[in-house]
Design a protein around this motif. Structure first.
Motif, PDB file in Angstrom:
ATOM      1  N   THR A 101       0.819  -1.220   0.000  1.00  0.00           N
ATOM      2  CA  THR A 101       0.000   0.000   0.000  1.00  0.00           C
ATOM      3  C   THR A 101       0.845   1.260   0.000  1.00  0.00           C
ATOM      4  O   THR A 101       0.386   2.318  -0.435  1.00  0.00           O
ATOM      5  CB  THR A 101      -0.932   0.025   1.216  1.00  0.00           C
ATOM      6  OG1 THR A 101      -0.147  -0.104   2.410  1.00  0.00           O
ATOM      7  CG2 THR A 101      -1.938  -1.117   1.159  1.00  0.00           C
ATOM      8  N   ALA A 102       2.078   1.171   0.507  1.00  0.00           N
ATOM      9  CA  ALA A 102       2.958   2.337   0.569  1.00  0.00           C
ATOM     10  C   ALA A 102       4.405   1.870   0.557  1.00  0.00           C
ATOM     11  O   ALA A 102       4.731   0.810   1.093  1.00  0.00           O
ATOM     12  CB  ALA A 102       2.686   3.157   1.832  1.00  0.00           C
ATOM     13  N   ASP A 113      -0.061   2.932   7.413  1.00  0.00           N
ATOM     14  CA  ASP A 113       0.830   2.289   6.449  1.00  0.00           C
ATOM     15  C   ASP A 113       1.895   3.234   5.905  1.00  0.00           C
ATOM     16  O   ASP A 113       3.041   2.812   5.660  1.00  0.00           O
ATOM     17  CB  ASP A 113       0.023   1.693   5.295  1.00  0.00           C
ATOM     18  CG  ASP A 113      -0.672   0.399   5.686  1.00  0.00           C
ATOM     19  OD1 ASP A 113      -0.528  -0.031   6.848  1.00  0.00           O
ATOM     20  OD2 ASP A 113      -1.368  -0.184   4.829  1.00  0.00           O
ATOM     21  N   ARG A 114       1.549   4.495   5.690  1.00  0.00           N
ATOM     22  CA  ARG A 114       2.567   5.420   5.199  1.00  0.00           C
ATOM     23  C   ARG A 114       3.720   5.528   6.189  1.00  0.00           C
ATOM     24  O   ARG A 114       4.898   5.494   5.806  1.00  0.00           O
ATOM     25  CB  ARG A 114       1.954   6.808   4.961  1.00  0.00           C
ATOM     26  CG  ARG A 114       1.169   6.941   3.668  1.00  0.00           C
ATOM     27  CD  ARG A 114       0.544   8.306   3.577  1.00  0.00           C
ATOM     28  NE  ARG A 114      -0.082   8.546   2.265  1.00  0.00           N
ATOM     29  CZ  ARG A 114      -0.864   9.591   2.003  1.00  0.00           C
ATOM     30  NH1 ARG A 114      -1.119  10.489   2.961  1.00  0.00           N
ATOM     31  NH2 ARG A 114      -1.385   9.731   0.796  1.00  0.00           N
ATOM     32  N   THR A 122       4.090  12.827  -0.289  1.00  0.00           N
ATOM     33  CA  THR A 122       3.618  11.551  -0.825  1.00  0.00           C
ATOM     34  C   THR A 122       3.345  11.723  -2.315  1.00  0.00           C
ATOM     35  O   THR A 122       2.937  12.795  -2.767  1.00  0.00           O
ATOM     36  CB  THR A 122       2.343  11.073  -0.123  1.00  0.00           C
ATOM     37  OG1 THR A 122       1.296  12.030  -0.331  1.00  0.00           O
ATOM     38  CG2 THR A 122       2.576  10.899   1.372  1.00  0.00           C
ATOM     39  N   PRO A 179       1.860   9.431  -5.939  1.00  0.00           N
ATOM     40  CA  PRO A 179       1.386   8.176  -6.537  1.00  0.00           C
ATOM     41  C   PRO A 179       2.517   7.544  -7.318  1.00  0.00           C
ATOM     42  O   PRO A 179       3.475   8.219  -7.720  1.00  0.00           O
ATOM     43  CB  PRO A 179       0.249   8.641  -7.455  1.00  0.00           C
ATOM     44  CG  PRO A 179       0.605  10.043  -7.817  1.00  0.00           C
ATOM     45  CD  PRO A 179       1.278  10.620  -6.607  1.00  0.00           C
ATOM     46  N   ASP A 226       2.571   6.134  -2.711  1.00  0.00           N
ATOM     47  CA  ASP A 226       1.283   5.449  -2.480  1.00  0.00           C
ATOM     48  C   ASP A 226       0.986   4.502  -3.629  1.00  0.00           C
ATOM     49  O   ASP A 226       1.141   4.847  -4.799  1.00  0.00           O
ATOM     50  CB  ASP A 226       0.146   6.464  -2.367  1.00  0.00           C
ATOM     51  CG  ASP A 226       0.202   7.268  -1.068  1.00  0.00           C
ATOM     52  OD1 ASP A 226       0.676   6.742  -0.063  1.00  0.00           O
ATOM     53  OD2 ASP A 226      -0.257   8.432  -1.095  1.00  0.00           O
TER      54      ASP A 226
END
Length: 318
Positions: free
Chosen positions: A47-48, A135-136, A292, A294, A317
């Protein structure tokens, strides 16, 4: 094998790939076949993924890549967080749906990674993500946390210490400053003038790097400093020696200096990473997320991180 879904042979996911080593312009996003968990392995739906200087350092050229066992086409990134969605035969300690974080050497920026369920190194590992850690944040812990822990262990700061940390505002510095403060030490951290508020927020007393650093440190700590960690090069080592810190209480992570310990994440004590995650979950250690991106903006993310002026961590992400 336990699996959440029965993937078809043609199932694919996204992964960052390099067909030649070099700068971020060589990073490309591909659709690749989903990896499958083999015996003793688990598959993680990522997820990250957190970025580190190590990521672009070890893929910068063929000779450096070879030292890390990387071949073309290569993946990118090591820190990840996500959810286990497949368990290979004989793998233990995890269940489908478990939230995990860890390291997958130069392949973390991908929809799926496969790691050993018993892996204990940042190259190939998974750890349970504690409740209260998103999660990040979990995706930033492995490389920088292990490295900071190893560096702190090498100089063993305590309440009687004043420690100088060079490059204190960077990805490893975020952890090193706070771990030193948790240990009770006074921390003086070097950085740019623009990073002063960031360093104060971490618990360090800021001092600008560059010419005259020794005099500025003397002004802040007239009774002297007792330990030092250089997270950038050798300038902090030179200043620490000028201020009569013995080599036995100086550490580097990014350079080799005769007589001084060079620490890296592979030297971290067993359980160090789980302890850092626990401190984060308890609110005693925080990880600033500077930016962050994508996955489609991986090149821009790496360019930002490689500029070495970002205050905190950069996360992809997925």
């Amino acid at each position: 094998m336990q699996t959440q879904n029965d993937p078809s042979p043609a199932a694919s996911g996204r992964a960052v790939r390099m067909d030649s080593f070099g700068g971020p312009e060589n990073l490309d996003i591909r659709n690749v076949l989903e990896p499958q968990a083999g015996p003793g392995q688990v598959r993680v739906r990522v997820t990250a993924a957190g970025l580190n200087p190590m990521d672009w350092f070890m893929t910068a050229d063929a000779d450096t890549a070879a030292r890390f066992g990387l071949t073309l086409p290569a993946g990118f990134g090591t820190d990840y967080a996500g959810v286990i969605d497949q368990i290979g035969d004989g793998a233990s300690g995890f269940a489908i749906g478990d939230r995990v974080f860890g390291g997958a050497l130069s392949r973390a920026v991908s929809d799926f990674v496969v790691v050993d369920s018993s892996g204990k190194t940042a190259a190939n590992e998974a750890h349970h993500t504690p409740d209260g850690v998103d999660d990040r944040t979990a995706a930033t812990l492995t490389i920088a946390g292990r490295t900071a822990s190893a560096a702190l262990d090498s100089v063993s700061p305590g309440p009687a210490d004043t420690i100088l940390i060079g490059g204190a505002g960077g990805g490893v510095g975020v952890f090193a400053v706070q771990l030193a403060r948790i240990a009770g030490a006074r921390v003086i951290g070097t950085g740019s003038a623009a990073s002063a508020d960031h360093l104060r927020a971490l618990g360090a007393e800021p001092v600008t790097y560059g010419d005259g650093l020794a005099e500025r440190v003397r002004a802040l700590a007239p009774n002297g400093i007792t330990a030092a960690i250089d997270l950038h090069g050798t300038d902090t080592v030179d200043v620490a020696r000028e201020l009569d810190v013995p080599d036995s209480r100086i550490c580097t992570i990014a350079a080799q200096v005769e007589g001084v310990v060079a620490a890296n994440g592979a030297n971290a004590a067993p359980g160090a990473l789980e302890e850092i995650a626990r401190l984060v979950a308890e609110g005693r250690l925080r990880v600033p997320i500077a930016a962050t991106f994508p996955i489609v903006h991986i090149q821009a993310a790496v360019e930002l991180q490689a500029g070495r002026h970002v205050k905190g961590k950069v996360v992809i992400d997925l």
